[in-house]
Scaffold this motif. Sequence first.
Motif, PDB file in Angstrom:
ATOM      1  N   GLY A  15       0.805  -1.221   0.000  1.00 17.52           N
ATOM      2  CA  GLY A  15       0.000   0.000   0.000  1.00 17.52           C
ATOM      3  C   GLY A  15       0.839   1.273   0.000  1.00 17.52           C
ATOM      4  N   SER A  16       0.161   2.380  -0.249  1.00 16.11           N
ATOM      5  CA  SER A  16       0.831   3.677  -0.378  1.00 16.11           C
ATOM      6  C   SER A  16       1.627   4.069   0.862  1.00 16.11           C
ATOM      7  CB  SER A  16      -0.217   4.769  -0.632  1.00 16.11           C
ATOM      8  OG  SER A  16      -1.003   4.442  -1.727  1.00 16.11           O
ATOM      9  N   ALA A  17       1.117   3.711   2.048  1.00 14.67           N
ATOM     10  CA  ALA A  17       1.780   4.131   3.291  1.00 14.67           C
ATOM     11  C   ALA A  17       3.158   3.480   3.428  1.00 14.67           C
ATOM     12  CB  ALA A  17       0.908   3.774   4.493  1.00 14.67           C
ATOM     13  N   SER A  52       1.554  -2.836  -6.515  1.00  8.02           N
ATOM     14  CA  SER A  52       2.070  -1.724  -5.710  1.00  8.02           C
ATOM     15  C   SER A  52       1.235  -0.468  -5.907  1.00  8.02           C
ATOM     16  CB  SER A  52       3.526  -1.456  -6.097  1.00  8.02           C
ATOM     17  OG  SER A  52       4.033  -0.405  -5.318  1.00  8.02           O
ATOM     18  N   SER A  53       0.681   0.016  -4.821  1.00  5.96           N
ATOM     19  CA  SER A  53       0.022   1.332  -4.821  1.00  5.96           C
ATOM     20  C   SER A  53       1.103   2.376  -4.636  1.00  5.96           C
ATOM     21  CB  SER A  53      -0.933   1.454  -3.628  1.00  5.96           C
ATOM     22  OG  SER A  53      -1.803   0.389  -3.554  1.00  5.96           O
ATOM     23  N   GLY A  54       0.701   3.613  -4.539  1.00  7.94           N
ATOM     24  CA  GLY A  54       1.646   4.631  -4.119  1.00  7.94           C
ATOM     25  C   GLY A  54       1.983   5.661  -5.164  1.00  7.94           C
ATOM     26  N   SER A  55       1.399   5.573  -6.350  1.00  8.58           N
ATOM     27  CA  SER A  55       1.788   6.557  -7.355  1.00  8.58           C
ATOM     28  C   SER A  55       1.338   7.966  -6.938  1.00  8.58           C
ATOM     29  CB  SER A  55       1.213   6.188  -8.722  1.00  8.58           C
ATOM     30  OG  SER A  55      -0.187   6.166  -8.684  1.00  8.58           O
ATOM     31  N   VAL A  56       0.128   8.065  -6.401  1.00 10.69           N
ATOM     32  CA  VAL A  56      -0.368   9.391  -5.991  1.00 10.69           C
ATOM     33  C   VAL A  56       0.470   9.895  -4.804  1.00 10.69           C
ATOM     34  CG1 VAL A  56      -2.352  10.667  -5.090  1.00 10.69           C
ATOM     35  CG2 VAL A  56      -2.701   8.899  -6.832  1.00 10.69           C
ATOM     36  N   ALA A  57       0.684   9.016  -3.824  1.00  9.46           N
ATOM     37  CA  ALA A  57       1.463   9.419  -2.637  1.00  9.46           C
ATOM     38  C   ALA A  57       2.893   9.788  -3.030  1.00  9.46           C
ATOM     39  CB  ALA A  57       1.458   8.290  -1.614  1.00  9.46           C
ATOM     40  N   ILE A 132       2.413  -4.218 -10.704  1.00  4.84           N
ATOM     41  CA  ILE A 132       1.108  -3.834 -11.253  1.00  4.84           C
ATOM     42  C   ILE A 132       0.458  -2.755 -10.395  1.00  4.84           C
ATOM     43  CG2 ILE A 132      -1.210  -4.753 -11.804  1.00  4.84           C
ATOM     44  CD1 ILE A 132       0.195  -7.484 -12.287  1.00  4.84           C
ATOM     45  N   ASN A 133      -0.183  -1.802 -11.048  1.00  2.00           N
ATOM     46  CA  ASN A 133      -0.950  -0.771 -10.326  1.00  2.00           C
ATOM     47  C   ASN A 133      -2.175  -0.435 -11.161  1.00  2.00           C
ATOM     48  OD1 ASN A 133      -1.716   1.192  -8.467  1.00  2.00           O
ATOM     49  ND2 ASN A 133      -0.080   2.643  -9.004  1.00  2.00           N
ATOM     50  N   GLU A 134      -3.138   0.205 -10.542  1.00  2.00           N
ATOM     51  CA  GLU A 134      -4.274   0.690 -11.326  1.00  2.00           C
ATOM     52  C   GLU A 134      -3.798   1.908 -12.136  1.00  2.00           C
ATOM     53  OE1 GLU A 134      -8.169   1.060  -9.479  1.00  2.00           O
ATOM     54  OE2 GLU A 134      -8.901   0.812 -11.522  1.00  2.00           O
ATOM     55  N   ASN A 135      -4.296   2.016 -13.359  1.00  5.77           N
ATOM     56  CA  ASN A 135      -3.887   3.135 -14.217  1.00  5.77           C
ATOM     57  C   ASN A 135      -4.744   4.356 -13.859  1.00  5.77           C
ATOM     58  OD1 ASN A 135      -2.916   4.770 -16.181  1.00  5.77           O
ATOM     59  ND2 ASN A 135      -3.225   3.327 -17.866  1.00  5.77           N
ATOM     60  N   ASP A 136      -4.380   4.992 -12.746  1.00  4.10           N
ATOM     61  CA  ASP A 136      -5.205   6.084 -12.208  1.00  4.10           C
ATOM     62  C   ASP A 136      -5.351   7.257 -13.177  1.00  4.10           C
ATOM     63  OD1 ASP A 136      -5.564   4.857  -9.634  1.00  4.10           O
ATOM     64  OD2 ASP A 136      -3.476   5.325  -9.224  1.00  4.10           O
ATOM     65  N   THR A 137      -4.354   7.441 -14.025  1.00  2.52           N
ATOM     66  CA  THR A 137      -4.375   8.597 -14.926  1.00  2.52           C
ATOM     67  C   THR A 137      -5.493   8.512 -15.960  1.00  2.52           C
ATOM     68  OG1 THR A 137      -2.034   8.864 -14.605  1.00  2.52           O
ATOM     69  CG2 THR A 137      -2.939   9.908 -16.541  1.00  2.52           C
ATOM     70  N   GLY A 146     -10.693   0.904  -7.985  1.00  6.50           N
ATOM     71  CA  GLY A 146     -10.841   1.857  -6.896  1.00  6.50           C
ATOM     72  C   GLY A 146      -9.918   1.610  -5.721  1.00  6.50           C
ATOM     73  N   ASP A 147      -9.533   0.363  -5.491  1.00  3.77           N
ATOM     74  CA  ASP A 147      -8.572   0.099  -4.412  1.00  3.77           C
ATOM     75  C   ASP A 147      -7.708  -1.082  -4.844  1.00  3.77           C
ATOM     76  OD1 ASP A 147      -9.389  -2.552  -2.883  1.00  3.77           O
ATOM     77  OD2 ASP A 147     -11.213  -1.553  -3.557  1.00  3.77           O
ATOM     78  N   ASN A 148      -6.454  -1.041  -4.407  1.00  7.17           N
ATOM     79  CA  ASN A 148      -5.527  -2.068  -4.872  1.00  7.17           C
ATOM     80  C   ASN A 148      -5.664  -3.382  -4.111  1.00  7.17           C
ATOM     81  OD1 ASN A 148      -4.612  -0.445  -6.860  1.00  7.17           O
ATOM     82  ND2 ASN A 148      -2.474  -0.405  -6.193  1.00  7.17           N
ATOM     83  N   ASP A 149      -6.446  -3.401  -3.011  1.00 12.81           N
ATOM     84  CA  ASP A 149      -6.693  -4.690  -2.348  1.00 12.81           C
ATOM     85  C   ASP A 149      -7.482  -5.586  -3.304  1.00 12.81           C
ATOM     86  OD1 ASP A 149      -5.451  -3.908   0.051  1.00 12.81           O
ATOM     87  OD2 ASP A 149      -7.259  -2.862   0.698  1.00 12.81           O
ATOM     88  N   VAL A 208      -3.497   7.185   3.957  1.00 13.03           N
ATOM     89  CA  VAL A 208      -2.640   7.480   2.799  1.00 13.03           C
ATOM     90  C   VAL A 208      -3.230   6.881   1.524  1.00 13.03           C
ATOM     91  CG1 VAL A 208      -0.311   7.394   1.854  1.00 13.03           C
ATOM     92  CG2 VAL A 208      -0.626   7.497   4.320  1.00 13.03           C
ATOM     93  N   GLY A 209      -3.577   5.593   1.527  1.00 17.04           N
ATOM     94  CA  GLY A 209      -4.151   4.939   0.339  1.00 17.04           C
ATOM     95  C   GLY A 209      -5.664   5.004   0.375  1.00 17.04           C
ATOM     96  N   THR A 210      -6.289   4.161  -0.445  1.00 12.97           N
ATOM     97  CA  THR A 210      -7.753   4.191  -0.485  1.00 12.97           C
ATOM     98  C   THR A 210      -8.370   2.962   0.188  1.00 12.97           C
ATOM     99  OG1 THR A 210      -7.703   3.125  -2.630  1.00 12.97           O
ATOM    100  CG2 THR A 210      -7.882   5.512  -2.633  1.00 12.97           C
ATOM    101  N   GLY A 211      -7.561   1.945   0.441  1.00 14.93           N
ATOM    102  CA  GLY A 211      -8.109   0.706   1.005  1.00 14.93           C
ATOM    103  C   GLY A 211      -8.295   0.792   2.506  1.00 14.93           C
ATOM    104  N   GLY A 212      -8.922  -0.222   3.070  1.00 14.69           N
ATOM    105  CA  GLY A 212      -9.070  -0.356   4.518  1.00 14.69           C
ATOM    106  C   GLY A 212      -9.214  -1.825   4.794  1.00 14.69           C
TER     107      GLY A 212
HETATM  108  N1  GLU Z   1      -3.654   3.219  -7.389  1.00 11.85           N
HETATM  109  C1  GLU Z   1      -3.485   4.104  -6.268  1.00 11.85           C
HETATM  110  C2  GLU Z   1      -2.087   4.695  -6.270  1.00 11.85           C
HETATM  111  O1  GLU Z   1      -1.191   4.166  -6.876  1.00 11.85           O
HETATM  112  C3  GLU Z   1      -3.671   3.441  -4.941  1.00 11.85           C
HETATM  113  C4  GLU Z   1      -4.946   2.723  -4.697  1.00 11.85           C
HETATM  114  C5  GLU Z   1      -4.977   2.201  -3.262  1.00 11.85           C
HETATM  115  O2  GLU Z   1      -4.375   2.814  -2.380  1.00 11.85           O
HETATM  116  O3  GLU Z   1      -5.566   1.148  -3.004  1.00 11.85           O
HETATM  117  O4  GLU Z   1      -1.872   5.696  -5.614  1.00 11.85           O
END
Ligand code: GLU
Length: 369
Positions: A15-17, A52-57, A132-137, A146-149, A208-212
């Motif tokens: 996750g992003s954190a 791996s999340s974290g692109s926004v962070a 791999i990540n979601e293509n947020d752009t 919506g969440d990487n979980d 930090v991220g979107t998941g919980g």
């Molecule tokens: N795809 C988002 C990112 O890279 C994260 C999504 C998430 O935190 O689950 O920032």
Amino acid sequence: MQNTFPWQRVVVKIGSALIAPEKQGCSSRYLLAIAQFVVRCRAQGIQVILVSSGSVAAGAHLFPDHDNKSIKIKKAMAAAGQTEMMATWDRFFDFPTAQILLTHGDLRDRERYVSIRDTIFSLLDNNILPIINENDTVTTDALKVGDNDNLSAMVAAAADADSLIICSDVDGLYDQNPNLHPDAKLISWVADIDASIYAMAGGATSDVGTGGMRTKIQAAEKATSHGITTFIVNGFKESSFNLLLEGKNPGTQFQPYDSPMQEKLHWMTHTSKAQGEVVISGDVPSPDAGGQLHLTSDEIKEVHGDFTVGDTILLVTDDGTKVAKAKSNYSSCLLNFIAEQDDEAFVSEFQHRTGPIISADDYAPLEKK
Ligand code: GLU
């Protein structure tokens, strides 16, 4: 006695954190232990895929107004942060890495899904680490996971992984939120994910991220139904990864289903998105012995949505119970035409000549929750 990690293909969700703990770009502080885990797995012949999340962070610090979290700015942060994140991962390894950016729009389209599967297999066959990540752009509300979980569980299923490790900021699933209740107890083993497990997860989210915890349980449900052993572990603790390598459970382990769902039906249930609904009067008939599902015009009470041949639809009873997801061999327009007919003999003859509305191979019953 078991003393090594016993799985052969593992997906690790970070996750992003963990990537950008100070929200000041990427940091190796927590990633080093994870990278060592990856290296040690691969040294034992275990194939690894990172989600791996974290692109926004990671990208936020590049924008003067980094507290501005409008969708437009977040997309730009993701574009800028993704390269920094990939570069950070790449520095840890002396083998090649590959970036795959996906949206739910890609995963729910069967052809694109199969293409993603093929690419992952080709990378693994060539000892390249997929990241791999979601293509947020490019994604939109309608097209995102919506969440990487949840994304990690879809990836684990697509890659035929046998284990999924979801890194959290707590040790695993607790019977109540450990941040609010100091006496919360860690649940180390979950045999069956039911409403009581979701109740324990509550609405806990990360800042930090979107998941919980809730999205982690959803992911565990998706993965275990595909026969994938799932762990929620504390990604901030190096000991979590050492214990995993010793074949021990450092957090919460979710037991996979004894008889995993067949790949295509799993995709239909957990990854594809229904484009419409057919409301059925009375009980929804199952496909017949010949593997075909025909409906009378009386049985088709309502058709919702605008779907075409090959789209996934939901079959729902008139009390709202979701009975199955299925691939429709008929468009919404044709089903509406059938529902309007008074002559049942014509309706039956029509379906026998045109083919069944649904074939058994494309019919995924949904468990009642
Ligand atoms: N795809 C988002 C990112 O890279 C994260 C999504 C998430 O935190 O689950 O920032």
